[in-house]
Design a protein around this motif. Structure first.
Motif, PDB file in Angstrom:
ATOM      1  N   GLN A 100     -38.130   3.778  41.973  1.00  8.80           N
ATOM      2  CA  GLN A 100     -38.152   4.637  43.157  1.00  8.80           C
ATOM      3  C   GLN A 100     -38.159   3.821  44.434  1.00  8.80           C
ATOM      4  O   GLN A 100     -37.429   4.110  45.371  1.00  8.80           O
ATOM      5  CB  GLN A 100     -39.389   5.537  43.106  1.00  8.80           C
TER       6      GLN A 100
ATOM      7  N   TYR B 187     -37.072  -4.878  50.578  1.00  9.88           N
ATOM      8  CA  TYR B 187     -37.664  -4.532  51.865  1.00  9.88           C
ATOM      9  C   TYR B 187     -38.807  -3.541  51.691  1.00  9.88           C
ATOM     10  O   TYR B 187     -39.911  -3.730  52.194  1.00  9.88           O
ATOM     11  CB  TYR B 187     -36.596  -3.935  52.792  1.00  9.88           C
ATOM     12  N   ARG B 188     -38.543  -2.486  50.954  1.00 12.41           N
ATOM     13  CA  ARG B 188     -39.544  -1.438  50.826  1.00 12.41           C
ATOM     14  C   ARG B 188     -40.720  -1.887  49.967  1.00 12.41           C
ATOM     15  O   ARG B 188     -41.844  -1.444  50.165  1.00 12.41           O
ATOM     16  CB  ARG B 188     -38.913  -0.173  50.260  1.00 12.41           C
TER      17      ARG B 188
ATOM     18  N   GLY C 145      -2.580  14.952  38.818  1.00 11.09           N
ATOM     19  CA  GLY C 145      -2.161  14.249  40.023  1.00 11.09           C
ATOM     20  C   GLY C 145      -3.090  13.115  40.392  1.00 11.09           C
ATOM     21  O   GLY C 145      -3.246  12.788  41.556  1.00 11.09           O
TER      22      GLY C 145
ATOM     23  N   GLU D 162      -4.674   9.091  39.662  1.00 12.31           N
ATOM     24  CA  GLU D 162      -4.340   7.767  39.145  1.00 12.31           C
ATOM     25  C   GLU D 162      -4.985   7.596  37.775  1.00 12.31           C
ATOM     26  O   GLU D 162      -5.818   8.395  37.377  1.00 12.31           O
ATOM     27  CB  GLU D 162      -4.910   6.700  40.069  1.00 12.31           C
TER      28      GLU D 162
END
Lengths: 396, 410
Positions: A96, A101-102, A332, A334
């Motif tokens: 989570q 950073y967090r 239609g 790819e």
DNA sequence: TTATTTTCAGATGAAACGTAGGAAATTTACACA
DNA sequence: TGTAAATTTCCTACGTTTCATCTGAAAATAAGG
């Protein structure tokens, strides 16, 4: 008006089945952790270093899902803190809280400092953490749950930095508790991190059927009204879950969902059929979820497999690829190369949606034989509902 | 609230009809346009949403009278009545203030996160500003100060904050933490949040989630419900005999197919009525035309409200296939207009945003060894966008960017 | 019959690809003292 | 000096495609009895 779905209220509203459903939810942590006494003891004996104000070894905890790793860790730490009150700890779930950073921000916040969530770099944050740590003059335990998720996403240099903190900080110390259910995780780690993180290792064995039964019994008393679940039903759930790696969470889920089904059916006792239905429902949900979040081309390949299997009992890579190409073209879109398609088939196999087996058919070459591993109904449902493009294609 | 511009379109009707329309003579369809423009001022109830209104009202009562804070998260696609319900509650509370002294000190703040910019800074400053009725700095201060300010204003007072389109806030860095601070603030404040993204909760940290009150999912209306809603609008807003069941069903069916968007349905009815003005009754053709108009105007409005560089970017995209060359073209436009072009990185993000707005469609393709990954852009209504663009780009400055200027393609 | 050589059809590996997108650094636009 | 947000600068890892090499037992063929 039934268009008001209020999950929280449902547990409050009186039910003939549940006394309190929350006791069966995965995030409920019970007062007692039956059958984990050994693990609690081991973990505590490592952490008891804290008593002398010293830094405990870093600990690496391994165990399959639903073996109580998280609960035990939280349990031991919170109890220890209540008794000693001379250290800090953070619990961070790396799935989570999934950025370096967090994670750093969380650590700093526990230490009582505010951090802006913008403007700074992780390096700067690290510096701040060191500073705060130095000031706090305490031992800090950092629990990193599902640590494998973090490493998979951001590599192990954060771990490296964290294990190195003790060289930068003198008045405080940190210890890291890493939790994972991935066996192979430890091998893919930088050797320096590995040796540091694995100063102590703890393995949580799966619960066996009796243990699961005991756990379920305790929870059932809290969660269900009297007489709703019989002993035999609990035995059944435990047995099913025990077969399935002894996953306690699964067992609880099973019991809960069985209860919910019983409620839906307006019966007043959970029976074997409800458990069976619950098992099917849980499996269906799992499969549905997995399929719905698949990338587009994986879905296309899966659709091709479904289509192909209406004619044949098994398919080869080549057959699937041809179908896939046709479908993609007619929509239609790819299409990817056969090389990639082959890998996609492998991925689907790993997720347990299909079963692919490499076979040598001698003169007729080497290929994979593919069959569906789950009910095609759900697969199709998941496919059609998760992408409008399929709905148009299937009907038109 | 459909605050649609009153753009009467009389098509190719003759002059006499227009005269009659002006005079409101025969052939008139709309009885009371206010019903469509400001429905809250007319209706006293909201069909199919009574339960949630009642439950919220009870929560509000506990909050005001018994100091029980609450928070709600309303989830649902556009046009499922979330904002409508909230504004209704807001208005009702304002009314009750006049009768019940307990309510008189309760402050109410409604704000749309997206409209104010979606950043924590913007949201907090606007809340603080509305609460204090004084100017609050928009930049430069620590976010915590906003919270403190809000807390100090509310000392001894109660407030209900309505946060529309919170998803834009939550998805930003620290957006969920801001909510957390607001919800957990040591002040008598209750919050009702609205999100168009049903999965906002996935963007929130567990601790935010746990301090969040119950979520309410607003299911899309089905055709039957939509029809009933339309019937109500028609009854109040249109002249008897100018519409029939079939027309309402028709509109309802179309809207139900498209995520059950009631706002769109009502707007279609209003447009159709306008188109039928002078004719005396609404026909299917009017509805069909209204649909086209609606879509067109939506696109036009979307383009018009774009920031300048977005427009320039869009203009460049229309003439190109992939983002890399689009940026070259864009830079060329900028040079001609003596504007400093935005970096490619930013440009790429803008394109992604345009995709989110539904104006263009991005396709990321991987040519592997033969060309790595590449971001392509598809534009559905090139001509329409071009037209909308040219009209208001020209307004903004005397433009002259030439077509097909030499951009290397190799 | 047995030993060999094909031969099929795809598995499995590895390189090349070039920007999309993440993260750090810088700039902007203010506020406060 | 400070802060949050917007934008720029820097860089690589991502999900493929392309090219190249393996695989392994059936069937076809050849050789031996």
């Amino acid at each position: 008006m039934s268009d008001i779905i209020d999950e929280v209220l449902s547990s409050v509203k009186n039910s003939a089945i549940f006394k309190n459903r929350e006791y069966l939810l995965p995030d409920y942590i019970p007062e007692e952790l039956p059958h984990r006494e050994n693990e609690i003891k081991k973990l505590a004996s490592i952490l008891v270093q804290l008593y002398r104000g010293e830094r405990p070894s870093n600990i690496f905890i391994y165990g399959l899902t639903g073996t109580g790793k998280t609960a035990v860790t939280k349990y031991v730490l919170s109890n220890l803190q209540r008794k000693l009150n001379n250290f800090e700890y953070v619990y961070i779930n790396a799935r989570q809280t999934d950025t370096p950073y967090r994670i750093l921000a969380d650590i700093i916040e526990i230490l009582g400092d505010k951090v802006p969530f913008t403007g700074l770099s992780t390096a700067e944050l690290y510096r701040r953490m060191v500073k705060v740590l130095e000031r706090s003059e305490r031992v800090m335990i950092i629990v990193l749950d599902e640590i494998d998720a973090l490493v998979k996403k951001h590599g192990d240099d954060i771990l490296y930095k964290l294990t190195r903190v003790n060289y930068d900080v003198h008045k405080s110390k940190i210890s890291i508790v890493g939790i994972t259910n991935d066996v192979k995780f430890i091998d893919g780690l930088d050797p320096r991190v590995r040796s540091s993180l694995g100063e102590e290792e703890l393995v949580f064995p799966p619960y066996n059927a009796e243990q699961l039964e005991d756990i379920l019994k305790k929870r059932a008393v809290l969660a269900f009204r009297e007489g709703v679940v019989s002993e035999s039903i609990i035995k059944l759930c435990a047995a099913i879950a025990a077969r399935d790696h002894g996953d306690a969470r699964r067992a609880l889920d099973l019991l809960r969902v069985a209860g919910e089904i019983t409620e839906r059916e307006r019966k007043n006792q959970v029976g074997e059929e409800e458990v069976e239905k619950a098992r099917v429902e849980i499996e269906r949900d799992r499969v549905y979820e997995v399929i719905a979040t698949l990338p587009f081309h994986s879905k296309l390949v899966l659709l091709s497999i479904i289509k192909g299997l209406t004619k044949n009992t098994r398919l080869t890579t080549g057959e699937i690829y041809d179908l896939y190409r046709n479908i993609a073209t007619s929509m239609g879109s790819e299409f990817v190369t056969q090389r990639r398609a082959s890998d996609i088939i492998n991925e689907l196999d790993m997720m347990g949606i299909i079963s692919a087996r490499v076979v040598n058919r001698g003169r007729y070459g080497k290929t994979k034989e593919v069959v569906l591993a789950v009910d095609s109904g759900i697969v199709l449902k998941a496919l059609l509902e998760s992408d409008e493009r399929f709905a148009d294609f299937w009907s038109g | 609230m459909p605050q649609s511009e009153t753009q009467f379109n009389y098509g190719n009707l003759g002059n006499s009809v227009i005269r009659e329309a002006l005079k409101g003579g025969k052939g008139e369809v709309i009885k009371n346009p206010k019903v469509f423009i400001d429905p809250l001022s007319v209706f006293t109830d909201i069909p199919f949403r009574e339960d949630i209104i009642r439950e919220t009202a009870i929560a509000v009562r506990y909050f005001v009278k018994n100091d029980v804070k609450f928070s709600n998260l309303f989830l649902g696609l556009t046009g499922t009545g979330k904002t409508f319900v909230v504004k209704y509650i807001y208005n009702e509370i304002e009314e009750v203030k006049k009768e019940d002294p307990d309510y008189s000190g309760v402050k109410q703040v409604y704000l749309n996160s997206r409209e104010v910019g979606g950043t924590p800074q913007a949201v907090l400053s606007v809340i603080a500003e509305k609460l204090t009725n004084s100017l609050v700095p928009r930049h430069g201060v620590n976010l915590g100060e906003y919270i403190d300010k809000i807390k100090s204003v509310l000392r001894g007072k109660k407030a209900i904050i309505y946060l529309d389109e919170v998803d834009t806030l939550v998805k930003r860095r620290g957006g969920d933490i801001v909510l957390y601070q607001l919800l957990r603030a040591d002040a008598d404040v209750s919050v009702i949040m609205i999100s168009n993204d049903i999965n906002v909760r996935d963007y929130m940290e567990p601790r935010v989630l746990s301090s969040l009150g119950p979520s309410v999912i607003f299911k899309p209306y089905d055709a039957v419900q939509l029809k009933e809603i339309l019937a109500k609008y028609a009854e109040y807003g249109l002249i008897d005999g100018t519409f029939n069941d079939e027309i309402l069903s028709y509109i309802a069916a179309i809207s139900a197919r498209e995520h059950g968007d009631a706002r769109k349905a009502v707007n279609l009815l209003f447009r159709s009525a306008q188109l039928a003005s002078g004719i005396g009754f609404i026909k299917k053709e009017h509805v069909d035309k209204a649909i086209v108009e609606y879509e067109q105007e939506r696109l036009f409005e979307a383009v018009k409200s774009l920031p300048f560089h977005y427009k320039l970017a869009l203009r460049a995209i229309v003439t190109t296939e992939d983002v890399v060359t689009a940026h070259k073209v864009y830079s060329k436009y900028c040079d001609k207009l003596k504007q400093k072009p935005l970096s490619y990185r930013r440009f790429s993000d803008i394109v992604s945003e345009l995709d989110m707005f539904g104006i263009v469609k991005i396709k990321i393709m991987n040519r592997g060894r033969a060309g790595g990954i590449r971001k392509y852009v598809e534009v559905h209504d090139k001509e329409k966008i071009m037209k909308a663009l040219d009209e208001n780009l020209a307004e903004e400055m005397g433009y002259e960017y030439d077509e097909g200027s030499d951009v290397e393609t190799s």
